[in-house]
Design an enzyme around this catalytic site. Structure first.
Site, PDB file in Angstrom:
ATOM      1  N   GLY A 223       0.816  -1.217   0.000  1.00  0.00           N
ATOM      2  CA  GLY A 223       0.000   0.000   0.000  1.00  0.00           C
ATOM      3  C   GLY A 223       0.845   1.260   0.000  1.00  0.00           C
ATOM      4  N   CYS A 224       1.875   1.284   0.814  1.00  0.00           N
ATOM      5  CA  CYS A 224       2.737   2.471   0.901  1.00  0.00           C
ATOM      6  C   CYS A 224       3.512   2.680  -0.394  1.00  0.00           C
ATOM      7  CB  CYS A 224       3.672   2.348   2.092  1.00  0.00           C
ATOM      8  SG  CYS A 224       2.781   2.279   3.664  1.00  0.00           S
TER       9      CYS A 224
END
Length: 155
Positions: free
Chosen positions: A46-47
């Site tokens: 996600g990051c």
């Protein structure tokens, strides 16, 4: 949980090391609009998606006078690896003590897979050239967030 910031609040100033261990302060960015985003951990799916989306958007953001800065609890060495692996050109700052995260209300209790945990709350702030918060987004999703932010900023 830390107090959440609202539009109109003065953005808390800070100085943190970047991926090369050089100090970067919010005050050094005065005169520009700044997108300051907080993410849980470099090199996680996600990051990575969120950071790559910000990188892809620099072609529109920078000409509009908007700087992007990412902050996570990761140490500078991990940030340097992340920057190199993903080709990121904006500053990634290290906040291992979570001091700046807490000052922005981006650290505290959150839900993760149905459980309450304490950690980084994915959050983004738009700070005006005088250091005042224009927009505050808490609990954002990694996917689609940058596009929504660009729409909100008309960039």
């Amino acid at each position: 949980m830390s107090e959440r910031l609202q539009p109109g609040d003065l953005a808390p100033d800070f100085e943190l090391p970047d991926a090369d261990e050089n100090p970067v302060s919010l005050a050094s960015l005065r005169g520009k609009r700044v997108i300051l985003y907080f993410y849980p951990a470099a090199m996680t799916p996600g990051c990575t998606k969120e950071s790559v989306d910000f990188q892809s958007s620099l072609v529109e953001l920078e000409p509009a006078g908007v700087a992007v800065v990412g902050v996570s609890p990761d140490k500078p060495a991990k940030l340097a690896k992340f920057r190199e692996k993903e080709g990121l050109t904006f500053p990634l700052l290290s906040d291992p003590e979570n001091e700046v995260l807490k000052a922005y209300g981006a650290y505290g209790e959150k839900k993760l897979y149905g459980k309450t945990v304490v950690g980084v709350i994915r959050s983004t702030f738009v700070i005006d050239p005088e250091g005042v918060i224009e927009k505050a987004y808490y609990n954002v999703k990694a996917t689609g967030h940058v596009e929504r932010l660009r729409r909100d900023l008309s960039v």
